[in-house]
Write an enzyme that holds these catalytic residues in place. Sequence first.
Site: not given
Length: 270
Positions: A7, A115, A140
């Site tokens: 996510i 992550d 991002t």
Amino acid sequence: MFVAVDIGNQRLKCGIFRFTREAVSIPKPEQTFASQHPAEIVEFVSRAWDERQPAQGSEQGAPLTWWIASVNRPAAGNLLDCLKRERPADPLMLLSAADLPLAVRLPAPDRVGIDRLVNALAAERMRHPDHSAVVVDLGTAITVDTISADGAFLGGAIVLGLASAARALHEFTDMLPLLNVESMACPEAIGKDTEAAMRAGLFWGTLGGIRELLLRQVESLGQTADVFITGGHAALFVEHLGNARHVPDLTLSGIALVAIYYEDRTRQGK
């Protein structure tokens, strides 16, 4: 079988994996799917899972374990709510730094993006035994992180990702347009109009920053380093980064390694 879910800040990506005893460096997903909407992730996995049940001799709707790594708390909450509503029997594992079989040589491991850590875990398994490693993740945000030759996460750097930088140029100026960087190709370094100049600055500036970080981090490690690159814009830059290895599903594979680690411990009664 099990599901790994990454996510991020802009989207969710899932992979369906199979537990295996094969000698491979990292597990690879049999199917992947990405969406901005948690309900679409649940729908995709449920359909794919139910289609497999007759062949495996199981009833449709059998439970499936979800291993989740999130850097986006609202999106994670939405996914968990959706799973509890649509698949209430499925076990859910929301990962933290303490769950990973990875040494983290930082003062506060639990404050490092999960992550980054699962990427490091996968890279640690893929690197040559006598090499350190560097992982570049172009999402991002862009992260450039290091793994020591003895397999520990050492930290790294975080900079604006391509889309984030494009949005910042638009939002913090009066006249610069918002560029769509999803379809960006390698531009000329000298732009002949405003948009072309922005593309040149975004692409070559991002590439230059990554190169400089790689150079300085490898120098700091003091030995040969294997470089792995992943993330949504990795394919755009990999050919400009020498011997970097593009691993599109690196984050999902890192999550899967955690699942396999705990499965092995369960089988051994630990």
